[in-house]
Design a protein around this motif. Structure first.
Motif, PDB file in Angstrom:
ATOM      1  N   ALA A  18       0.956  -1.107  -0.063  1.00  0.00           N
ATOM      2  CA  ALA A  18       0.116  -0.165  -0.014  1.00  0.00           C
ATOM      3  C   ALA A  18       0.965   1.017   0.038  1.00  0.00           C
ATOM      4  O   ALA A  18       2.000   1.290   0.281  1.00  0.00           O
ATOM      5  N   ALA A  19       0.262   2.258  -0.463  1.00  0.00           N
ATOM      6  CA  ALA A  19       1.041   3.738  -0.478  1.00  0.00           C
ATOM      7  C   ALA A  19       1.418   3.775   1.011  1.00  0.00           C
ATOM      8  O   ALA A  19       0.894   3.905   1.892  1.00  0.00           O
ATOM      9  N   GLY A  20       2.940   4.234   0.948  1.00  0.00           N
ATOM     10  CA  GLY A  20       3.686   4.638   2.267  1.00  0.00           C
ATOM     11  C   GLY A  20       3.972   3.260   3.119  1.00  0.00           C
ATOM     12  O   GLY A  20       4.437   3.741   4.257  1.00  0.00           O
ATOM     13  N   LYS A  21       3.606   2.307   2.605  1.00  0.00           N
ATOM     14  CA  LYS A  21       3.991   1.131   3.698  1.00  0.00           C
ATOM     15  C   LYS A  21       4.649  -0.080   2.969  1.00  0.00           C
ATOM     16  O   LYS A  21       5.097   0.160   1.821  1.00  0.00           O
ATOM     17  N   GLU A  22       5.249  -0.726   3.899  1.00  0.00           N
ATOM     18  CA  GLU A  22       6.406  -1.790   3.403  1.00  0.00           C
ATOM     19  C   GLU A  22       5.334  -2.942   2.775  1.00  0.00           C
ATOM     20  O   GLU A  22       4.480  -3.206   2.928  1.00  0.00           O
ATOM     21  N   ARG A  23       6.025  -3.696   1.844  1.00  0.00           N
ATOM     22  CA  ARG A  23       5.507  -4.589   1.221  1.00  0.00           C
ATOM     23  C   ARG A  23       5.263  -6.165   2.008  1.00  0.00           C
ATOM     24  O   ARG A  23       6.084  -6.092   3.135  1.00  0.00           O
ATOM     25  N   GLU A  24       4.044  -6.497   2.179  1.00  0.00           N
ATOM     26  CA  GLU A  24       3.845  -7.661   3.041  1.00  0.00           C
ATOM     27  C   GLU A  24       3.097  -8.715   2.313  1.00  0.00           C
ATOM     28  O   GLU A  24       2.595  -8.700   1.214  1.00  0.00           O
ATOM     29  N   LEU A  25       3.684  -9.939   3.149  1.00  0.00           N
ATOM     30  CA  LEU A  25       2.893 -11.068   2.696  1.00  0.00           C
ATOM     31  C   LEU A  25       1.664 -11.297   2.765  1.00  0.00           C
ATOM     32  O   LEU A  25       0.733 -10.858   3.672  1.00  0.00           O
ATOM     33  N   VAL A  26       0.875 -11.537   1.629  1.00  0.00           N
ATOM     34  CA  VAL A  26      -0.491 -11.868   1.642  1.00  0.00           C
ATOM     35  C   VAL A  26      -0.950 -13.431   1.605  1.00  0.00           C
ATOM     36  O   VAL A  26      -1.762 -13.813   2.623  1.00  0.00           O
ATOM     37  N   ALA A  27      -0.274 -14.307   1.022  1.00  0.00           N
ATOM     38  CA  ALA A  27      -0.484 -15.590   0.997  1.00  0.00           C
ATOM     39  C   ALA A  27       0.665 -16.377   0.282  1.00  0.00           C
ATOM     40  O   ALA A  27       1.408 -15.610  -0.606  1.00  0.00           O
ATOM     41  N   ALA A  28       0.737 -17.509   0.725  1.00  0.00           N
ATOM     42  CA  ALA A  28       1.986 -18.171   0.176  1.00  0.00           C
ATOM     43  C   ALA A  28       1.355 -19.917  -0.256  1.00  0.00           C
ATOM     44  O   ALA A  28       0.448 -20.202   0.506  1.00  0.00           O
ATOM     45  N   LEU A  29       2.109 -20.514  -0.984  1.00  0.00           N
ATOM     46  CA  LEU A  29       1.589 -21.698  -1.770  1.00  0.00           C
ATOM     47  C   LEU A  29       2.708 -22.713  -2.073  1.00  0.00           C
ATOM     48  O   LEU A  29       3.633 -22.054  -2.602  1.00  0.00           O
ATOM     49  N   SER A  30       2.607 -23.884  -1.585  1.00  0.00           N
ATOM     50  CA  SER A  30       3.762 -24.647  -1.695  1.00  0.00           C
ATOM     51  C   SER A  30       3.652 -25.246  -3.207  1.00  0.00           C
ATOM     52  O   SER A  30       2.789 -24.838  -4.044  1.00  0.00           O
ATOM     53  N   ARG A  31       4.675 -26.039  -3.558  1.00  0.00           N
ATOM     54  CA  ARG A  31       4.780 -26.526  -5.066  1.00  0.00           C
ATOM     55  C   ARG A  31       3.597 -27.286  -5.559  1.00  0.00           C
ATOM     56  O   ARG A  31       3.095 -26.927  -6.469  1.00  0.00           O
ATOM     57  N   SER A  32       2.952 -28.192  -4.525  1.00  0.00           N
ATOM     58  CA  SER A  32       2.090 -29.132  -4.884  1.00  0.00           C
ATOM     59  C   SER A  32       0.590 -28.223  -4.628  1.00  0.00           C
ATOM     60  O   SER A  32      -0.402 -28.772  -5.185  1.00  0.00           O
ATOM     61  N   GLY A  33       0.493 -27.353  -3.836  1.00  0.00           N
ATOM     62  CA  GLY A  33      -0.443 -26.610  -3.611  1.00  0.00           C
ATOM     63  C   GLY A  33      -1.330 -27.053  -2.316  1.00  0.00           C
ATOM     64  O   GLY A  33      -2.160 -26.566  -2.079  1.00  0.00           O
ATOM     65  N   GLY A  34      -0.354 -28.130  -1.878  1.00  0.00           N
ATOM     66  CA  GLY A  34      -1.108 -28.724  -0.622  1.00  0.00           C
ATOM     67  C   GLY A  34      -0.888 -27.876   0.793  1.00  0.00           C
ATOM     68  O   GLY A  34      -1.630 -28.234   1.755  1.00  0.00           O
ATOM     69  N   THR A  35      -0.166 -26.894   0.640  1.00  0.00           N
ATOM     70  CA  THR A  35       0.277 -26.096   1.988  1.00  0.00           C
ATOM     71  C   THR A  35       0.201 -24.815   1.556  1.00  0.00           C
ATOM     72  O   THR A  35       0.658 -24.250   0.559  1.00  0.00           O
ATOM     73  N   THR A  36      -0.590 -23.973   2.531  1.00  0.00           N
ATOM     74  CA  THR A  36      -0.866 -22.710   2.130  1.00  0.00           C
ATOM     75  C   THR A  36      -0.576 -21.705   3.407  1.00  0.00           C
ATOM     76  O   THR A  36      -0.793 -22.577   4.592  1.00  0.00           O
ATOM     77  N   GLU A  37      -0.377 -20.447   3.507  1.00  0.00           N
ATOM     78  CA  GLU A  37       0.008 -19.549   4.456  1.00  0.00           C
ATOM     79  C   GLU A  37      -0.706 -18.352   4.292  1.00  0.00           C
ATOM     80  O   GLU A  37      -0.528 -17.849   3.107  1.00  0.00           O
ATOM     81  N   TYR A  38      -1.416 -17.891   5.357  1.00  0.00           N
ATOM     82  CA  TYR A  38      -2.212 -16.469   4.961  1.00  0.00           C
ATOM     83  C   TYR A  38      -1.820 -15.481   5.932  1.00  0.00           C
ATOM     84  O   TYR A  38      -1.448 -15.831   7.207  1.00  0.00           O
ATOM     85  N   ALA A  39      -1.680 -14.281   5.733  1.00  0.00           N
ATOM     86  CA  ALA A  39      -1.718 -12.974   6.608  1.00  0.00           C
ATOM     87  C   ALA A  39      -2.914 -12.986   7.338  1.00  0.00           C
ATOM     88  O   ALA A  39      -4.059 -13.419   6.891  1.00  0.00           O
ATOM     89  N   ASP A  40      -2.831 -12.681   8.553  1.00  0.00           N
ATOM     90  CA  ASP A  40      -4.125 -12.685   9.592  1.00  0.00           C
ATOM     91  C   ASP A  40      -5.312 -11.987   8.966  1.00  0.00           C
ATOM     92  O   ASP A  40      -6.479 -12.271   8.785  1.00  0.00           O
TER      93      ASP A  40
END
Length: 125
Positions: A39-61
């Motif tokens: 966002a404007a004036g803010k640092e880049r942040e993780l939204v979501a991540a996904l493993s190679r197979s798609g079987g593991t995910t992680e989300y920002a709260d």
């Protein structure tokens, strides 16, 4: 690998968007994928991540229960389905990739080697 993100736009609060990121130039299934936003004036942040197979995910709260990351390795594409959008979701969204041997998620932006060009998401209240 080259990444091309698309799908951003202007949407009202409570609306939905689906971002896509198409990869080319390498074997897509080798890569752990992530969506980040800045966002404007803010640092880049993780939204979501996904493993190679798609079987593991992680989300920002802040997006849990509203956003879903997925991939289609046959189409070399990673998606971010965004529902119940809020004004605070307004940002430039980037997809990112890093090659890994293990089927893990990667959470740090500094760990990713390849980045797409970004797509603007604007949520109006």
């Amino acid at each position: 690998v080259q990444l091309q993100a698309s799908g951003g736009g202007l949407v009202q609060t409570g609306g939905s968007l689906r971002l896509s990121c198409v990869a080319s130039g390498s074997t897509f299934s080798r890569y752990v994928m992530g969506w980040f936003r800045q966002a404007a004036g803010k640092e880049r942040e993780l939204v979501a991540a996904l493993s190679r197979s798609g079987g593991t995910t992680e989300y920002a709260d802040s997006v849990k229960g509203r956003f879903t990351i997925s991939r289609d390795n046959a189409r070399n594409t990673v998606y971010l389905q965004m529902n119940s959008l809020k004004a605070e979701d307004t940002a430039v969204y980037y997809c990112a990739a890093i090659e890994r041997l293990s089927d893990i998620v990667v959470l740090r932006a500094s760990s990713y080697k390849y980045w797409g060009q970004g797509t603007q998401v604007t949520v109006s209240s």
